[in-house]
Design an enzyme around this catalytic site. Structure first.
Site, PDB file in Angstrom:
ATOM      1  N   ASN A  12       0.881  -1.175   0.000  1.00 42.75           N
ATOM      2  CA  ASN A  12       0.000   0.000   0.000  1.00 42.75           C
ATOM      3  C   ASN A  12       0.919   1.226   0.000  1.00 42.75           C
ATOM      4  OD1 ASN A  12      -1.848   1.959   0.378  1.00 42.75           O
ATOM      5  ND2 ASN A  12      -2.526   1.312   2.423  1.00 42.75           N
ATOM      6  N   LYS A  14       0.206   4.164  -0.481  1.00 41.26           N
ATOM      7  CA  LYS A  14      -0.491   5.333   0.093  1.00 41.26           C
ATOM      8  C   LYS A  14      -0.242   6.562  -0.800  1.00 41.26           C
ATOM      9  CE  LYS A  14      -0.519   3.236   4.572  1.00 41.26           C
ATOM     10  NZ  LYS A  14      -0.690   3.374   6.010  1.00 41.26           N
ATOM     11  N   HIS A  98      -9.951   0.668   3.708  1.00 36.64           N
ATOM     12  CA  HIS A  98      -8.793   0.961   4.574  1.00 36.64           C
ATOM     13  C   HIS A  98      -9.208   1.946   5.663  1.00 36.64           C
ATOM     14  CE1 HIS A  98      -4.912   2.277   5.993  1.00 36.64           C
ATOM     15  NE2 HIS A  98      -4.393   1.207   5.409  1.00 36.64           N
ATOM     16  N   GLU A 100      -7.710   4.331   7.042  1.00 41.20           N
ATOM     17  CA  GLU A 100      -7.367   5.738   6.820  1.00 41.20           C
ATOM     18  C   GLU A 100      -8.441   6.416   5.975  1.00 41.20           C
ATOM     19  OE1 GLU A 100      -3.346   5.488   5.315  1.00 41.20           O
ATOM     20  OE2 GLU A 100      -2.641   4.917   7.296  1.00 41.20           O
ATOM     21  N   GLU A 170      -6.194  -5.717   9.565  1.00 40.34           N
ATOM     22  CA  GLU A 170      -5.331  -4.568   9.862  1.00 40.34           C
ATOM     23  C   GLU A 170      -5.819  -3.891  11.134  1.00 40.34           C
ATOM     24  OE1 GLU A 170      -2.840  -2.946   6.521  1.00 40.34           O
ATOM     25  OE2 GLU A 170      -4.665  -1.797   6.551  1.00 40.34           O
ATOM     26  N   GLY A 176       0.757   2.325  10.928  1.00 37.66           N
ATOM     27  CA  GLY A 176       1.538   3.561  11.043  1.00 37.66           C
ATOM     28  C   GLY A 176       2.141   3.753  12.422  1.00 37.66           C
ATOM     29  N   SER A 215       2.280  -2.102  10.371  1.00 35.81           N
ATOM     30  CA  SER A 215       3.679  -2.039  10.823  1.00 35.81           C
ATOM     31  C   SER A 215       4.488  -3.291  10.499  1.00 35.81           C
ATOM     32  CB  SER A 215       3.751  -1.744  12.332  1.00 35.81           C
ATOM     33  OG  SER A 215       3.279  -0.447  12.578  1.00 35.81           O
TER      34      SER A 215
HETATM   35  P1  PGA Z   1       2.029   0.491   7.783  1.00 39.75           P
HETATM   36  O1  PGA Z   1       0.664   0.637   6.979  1.00 39.75           O
HETATM   37  O2  PGA Z   1       2.701  -0.736   7.300  1.00 39.75           O
HETATM   38  O3  PGA Z   1       2.760   1.742   7.489  1.00 39.75           O
HETATM   39  O4  PGA Z   1       1.658   0.365   9.246  1.00 39.75           O
HETATM   40  C1  PGA Z   1      -0.107  -0.473   6.689  1.00 39.75           C
HETATM   41  C2  PGA Z   1      -1.379  -0.057   6.004  1.00 39.75           C
HETATM   42  O5  PGA Z   1      -1.895   1.016   6.287  1.00 39.75           O
HETATM   43  O6  PGA Z   1      -1.891  -0.790   5.150  1.00 39.75           O
END
Ligand code: PGA
Length: 255
Positions: A12, A14, A98, A100, A170, A176, A215
């Site tokens: 991802n 982002k 997701h 976010e 997740e 994050g 993470s």
């Molecule tokens: P991250 O993000 O690996 O930076 O924690 C994972 C995600 O949001 O899919």
């Protein structure tokens, strides 16, 4: 992870990258990742870079896709991008739900269900993100939260809709942050999701994967890949650092 099954690695990206950065980064990925035999790797890029991903990754074993999709077919939906458009650029996977997006853009579970169905209509693979907040985990209701997120889709479209799809567990507290779920926590929830679909909803799926995200890095990847119930990982930050990403893939390939 299950033996004799290709592991799923979804990046991802982002809201990162630029034409300049991608040109070099995708070329490096193409050069180094095409030799992995046991992995299905997909890079989910921002919409404007789908064309570039297609241009560079075409005719490789590496797939690309997007991080969201409109629930509508077409029409007056300013700023939205349809499943048909994403498909036109050769996308194979689409991340949906997701956290976010659901937190910042008030995405409802019903919206997510409609988007999930649209992705399937265009023969792409949905990567449905589910997960609980820290408060919900501390209250011990994480399984109830995750099952209700999945249930919305099952109620509308039936459990069989998960054929040819991926669920990414997740936990919101792990995204994050510097705290990934432990392999045991990830394993338990992935088992729970599998039982929820196959036993509670009596649905036997042939091509269905459950992956973990939050993470993931080169340090915790080895332990995560040792978990029996995980079919792969969803990688955020670590996917835009070539060495980190490469080491995670290497661990997946050799586990
Ligand atoms: P991250 O993000 O690996 O930076 O924690 C994972 C995600 O949001 O899919």
């Amino acid at each position: 992870m299950k033996k004799n099954k290709k592991k799923v690695i979804i990046a991802n990206i982002k809201m990162n990258g630029s034409l300049h950065f991608n040109e070099a980064y995708l070329a490096k990925i193409k050069e180094n990742f095409n030799n992995f035999k046991n992995l299905n790797i997909c890079l989910c890029v921002p919409y404007p870079y789908l064309f570039q991903a297609k241009k560079i990754l075409n005719n490789t074993k590496i797939s690309w896709g997007s991080q969201n999709v409109a629930k509508f077919e077409n029409g007056p939906h300013t700023g939205e991008v349809s499943a048909a458009m994403i498909k036109e650029f050769g996308s194979k996977y689409v991340i949906v739900g997701h956290s976010e997006r659901s937190t910042a853009y008030c995405e409802s579970d019903e919206n997510i269900a409609d988007k999930f169905k649209k992705i399937k209509k265009y023969n792409m693979t949905p990567v449905l993100c589910v997960g609980e907040t820290l408060i919900e985990r501390e209250a011990g209701i994480m399984e109830r939260v995750v099952s209700s997120q999945i249930e919305v889709i099952i109620k509308t479209y039936g459990a069989q809709v998960f054929e040819n799809s991926i669920i990414a567990y997740e936990p919101i507290w792990a995204i994050g942050s510097d705290t990934a779920a432990t392999p045991d926590q990830a394993n338990k929830m992935c088992n729970f999701i599998m039982d929820f679909i196959s036993k509670k909803h009596k649905c036997d799926l042939k091509n269905f994967n459950i992956i973990y995200g939050g993470s993931v890095n080169r340090k915790n990847a080895v332990q995560l890949f040792a978990s029996e119930s995980l079919d792969g990982v969803l990688i955020g930050r670590a996917s835009i650092n070539f060495d980190e990403f490469n080491q995670i893939c290497f661990a997946a390939e050799n586990n």
